[in-house]
Enzyme design. Structure first.
Site, mmCIF file in Angstrom:
data_model
loop_
_atom_site.group_PDB
_atom_site.id
_atom_site.type_symbol
_atom_site.label_atom_id
_atom_site.label_comp_id
_atom_site.label_asym_id
_atom_site.label_seq_id
_atom_site.Cartn_x
_atom_site.Cartn_y
_atom_site.Cartn_z
ATOM 1 N N ASN A 8 0.871 -1.173 0.000
ATOM 2 C CA ASN A 8 0.000 0.000 0.000
ATOM 3 C C ASN A 8 0.907 1.222 0.000
ATOM 4 O O ASN A 8 1.442 1.599 1.035
ATOM 5 C CB ASN A 8 -0.897 -0.023 1.252
ATOM 6 C CG ASN A 8 -1.761 1.220 1.361
ATOM 7 O OD1 ASN A 8 -1.870 1.989 0.411
ATOM 8 N ND2 ASN A 8 -2.377 1.419 2.516
ATOM 9 N N TRP A 9 1.077 1.803 -1.189
ATOM 10 C CA TRP A 9 2.015 2.931 -1.301
ATOM 11 C C TRP A 9 1.443 4.232 -0.746
ATOM 12 O O TRP A 9 2.155 5.225 -0.648
ATOM 13 C CB TRP A 9 2.427 3.118 -2.763
ATOM 14 C CG TRP A 9 3.443 2.113 -3.225
ATOM 15 C CD1 TRP A 9 4.110 1.204 -2.454
ATOM 16 C CD2 TRP A 9 3.916 1.925 -4.572
ATOM 17 N NE1 TRP A 9 4.969 0.472 -3.233
ATOM 18 C CE2 TRP A 9 4.876 0.890 -4.535
ATOM 19 C CE3 TRP A 9 3.627 2.537 -5.795
ATOM 20 C CZ2 TRP A 9 5.542 0.463 -5.684
ATOM 21 C CZ3 TRP A 9 4.293 2.102 -6.930
ATOM 22 C CH2 TRP A 9 5.235 1.075 -6.875
ATOM 23 N N LYS A 10 0.169 4.262 -0.478
ATOM 24 C CA LYS A 10 -0.470 5.489 0.032
ATOM 25 C C LYS A 10 -0.130 6.655 -0.904
ATOM 26 O O LYS A 10 -0.076 6.460 -2.116
ATOM 27 C CB LYS A 10 -0.041 5.740 1.487
ATOM 28 C CG LYS A 10 -0.227 4.484 2.352
ATOM 29 C CD LYS A 10 -0.024 4.717 3.810
ATOM 30 C CE LYS A 10 -0.232 3.397 4.554
ATOM 31 N NZ LYS A 10 -0.226 3.535 5.990
ATOM 32 N N HIS A 92 -9.732 1.637 4.434
ATOM 33 C CA HIS A 92 -8.459 1.781 5.153
ATOM 34 C C HIS A 92 -8.640 2.777 6.297
ATOM 35 O O HIS A 92 -9.394 3.746 6.163
ATOM 36 C CB HIS A 92 -7.365 2.262 4.192
ATOM 37 C CG HIS A 92 -6.004 2.215 4.812
ATOM 38 N ND1 HIS A 92 -5.545 3.212 5.629
ATOM 39 C CD2 HIS A 92 -5.038 1.264 4.776
ATOM 40 C CE1 HIS A 92 -4.339 2.880 6.063
ATOM 41 N NE2 HIS A 92 -4.006 1.712 5.561
ATOM 42 N N GLU A 94 -6.950 5.139 7.321
ATOM 43 C CA GLU A 94 -6.704 6.551 6.969
ATOM 44 C C GLU A 94 -7.909 7.146 6.249
ATOM 45 O O GLU A 94 -8.217 8.331 6.404
ATOM 46 C CB GLU A 94 -5.417 6.661 6.130
ATOM 47 C CG GLU A 94 -4.189 6.485 7.020
ATOM 48 C CD GLU A 94 -3.003 5.805 6.352
ATOM 49 O OE1 GLU A 94 -2.921 5.787 5.114
ATOM 50 O OE2 GLU A 94 -2.145 5.269 7.099
ATOM 51 N N GLU A 164 -6.022 -4.510 10.325
ATOM 52 C CA GLU A 164 -4.975 -3.528 10.590
ATOM 53 C C GLU A 164 -5.318 -2.752 11.867
ATOM 54 O O GLU A 164 -6.070 -1.768 11.812
ATOM 55 C CB GLU A 164 -4.854 -2.537 9.422
ATOM 56 C CG GLU A 164 -4.484 -3.180 8.115
ATOM 57 C CD GLU A 164 -3.822 -2.192 7.153
ATOM 58 O OE1 GLU A 164 -2.710 -2.485 6.712
ATOM 59 O OE2 GLU A 164 -4.410 -1.139 6.875
ATOM 60 N N GLY A 170 2.052 2.294 10.946
ATOM 61 C CA GLY A 170 3.094 3.314 10.859
ATOM 62 C C GLY A 170 3.741 3.672 12.191
ATOM 63 O O GLY A 170 4.421 4.687 12.301
ATOM 64 N N SER A 210 2.935 -1.929 10.537
ATOM 65 C CA SER A 210 4.363 -2.024 10.867
ATOM 66 C C SER A 210 4.999 -3.370 10.493
ATOM 67 O O SER A 210 5.851 -3.868 11.213
ATOM 68 C CB SER A 210 4.597 -1.708 12.349
ATOM 69 O OG SER A 210 4.209 -0.375 12.617
ATOM 70 N N GLY A 231 2.692 -1.001 4.349
ATOM 71 C CA GLY A 231 2.807 0.417 3.999
ATOM 72 C C GLY A 231 4.265 0.797 3.855
ATOM 73 O O GLY A 231 4.898 0.564 2.820
ATOM 74 N N GLY A 232 4.855 1.351 4.912
ATOM 75 C CA GLY A 232 6.226 1.882 4.890
ATOM 76 C C GLY A 232 7.250 0.974 4.231
ATOM 77 O O GLY A 232 8.000 1.409 3.346
HETATM 78 P P1 PGA Z 1 2.536 0.439 7.727
HETATM 79 O O1 PGA Z 1 1.109 0.697 7.004
HETATM 80 O O2 PGA Z 1 3.076 -0.858 7.173
HETATM 81 O O3 PGA Z 1 3.376 1.620 7.328
HETATM 82 O O4 PGA Z 1 2.285 0.364 9.187
HETATM 83 C C1 PGA Z 1 0.208 -0.355 6.776
HETATM 84 C C2 PGA Z 1 -1.055 0.173 6.145
HETATM 85 O O5 PGA Z 1 -1.512 1.261 6.533
HETATM 86 O O6 PGA Z 1 -1.653 -0.463 5.244
#
Ligand code: PGA
Length: 252
Positions: A8-10, A92, A94, A164, A170, A210, A231-232
């Site tokens: 997930n590159w956001k 998600h 966010e 999640e 994050g 994470s 994500g990250g």
């Molecule tokens: P993260 O994000 O791996 O940076 O914690 C995961 C996500 O929000 O899908």
């Protein structure tokens, strides 16, 4: 069941960066993937240019609006995504918390995704406060029930849910693999009640929050952790590739 390794590159990477990443990734994936399905959710503008580069990697959309077309400035619909992506990410945290997406809106998106034949990946998760007051399962159950309300499961080919926990996204704080496995078992029980045995048995229940190469192996070794939403660590080609390699080593 193959594990889904999803990036997930956001709101990261411009088109050049996205193309270069996928070029390198495709060239690193020399052998046929045995145990994994690799999926990238890039920002919208990169989906079309990436399409031709992808052979082993699948694409997904991070978001969409539930209407097909019309006066909705700034939005993208499933009609526009047809033929470009296999998966759509829905709910998600966010989207829920920064953009105030309601349970009702998330349900509308799930219904539209099903009607248009996309594989929806529904994200669910509890806050730290909910976790600490013992409400995790109650919250997840409510998120599942409301998201899948009125869905005609005869039309659903595959189900995927990404668990999640909000406090793990994050933050560098990861839930324990055993704890996640137990929660995933409970999610599968709920999915069985909602969608029936066949779909729930085959459902991919992913963990996100994470995830790093260093913790991916243990997470992926669990029977009910059917993939990872990253994500990250998915922004770094080496980290993402290492996680795919770890998934390939697991024979389940
Ligand atoms: P993260 O994000 O791996 O940076 O914690 C995961 C996500 O929000 O899908």
């Amino acid at each position: 069941m193959k594990k889904i390794i999803a990036a997930n590159w956001k709101m990261n990477k411009n088109i050049d960066e996205a193309l270069s990443f996928v070029n390198i990734l495709e060239s690193k994936l020399t052998e046929e993937l045995q145990n994994s399905e690799v999926l990238i959710y890039p920002p919208f503008v990169s989906i079309y240019p990436l399409k031709d580069l992808c052979s082993k990697v699948k694409l997904g959309a991070q978001n969409f609006y539930y209407k097909e077309k019309g006066a909705f400035t700034g939005e993208i619909s499933t009609l526009m995504l047809k033929g470009l992506v296999d998966f759509v990410l829905i709910g998600h945290s966010e989207r829920r918390h920064i953009f105030n997406e309601s349970l009702d809106l998330i349900n509308k998106k799930v219904l539209v995704a099903v009607e248009n034949d996309f594989s929806s990946m529904l994200c669910i998760g509890e806050s730290l406060e909910e976790k600490e007051s013992g409400k995790t399962i109650k919250v997840l159950k409510e998120q599942l029930e409301t998201a899948y309300k009125d869905v005609d499961f005869n039309k659903v080919k595959r189900l995927s849910v990404a668990y999640e926990p909000i406090w793990a996204i994050g933050t560098g704080r990861v839930a324990g693999a055993e704890e996640i496995e137990d929660i995933h078992k409970e999610i599968r029980v709920q999915l069985k009640k909602i969608a029936g045995k066949a779909l729930s048995d085959e459902a991919h229940i992913l963990y996100g929050g994470s995830v790093k190469p260093s913790n991916s192996k243990e997470l992926l070794s669990k029977e009910n952790i059917n993939g990872l939403l990253i994500g990250g660590a998915s922004l770094q080609i080496n980290d993402f590739f290492d996680i795919i390699q770890n998934s390939e080593k697991i024979n389940k």
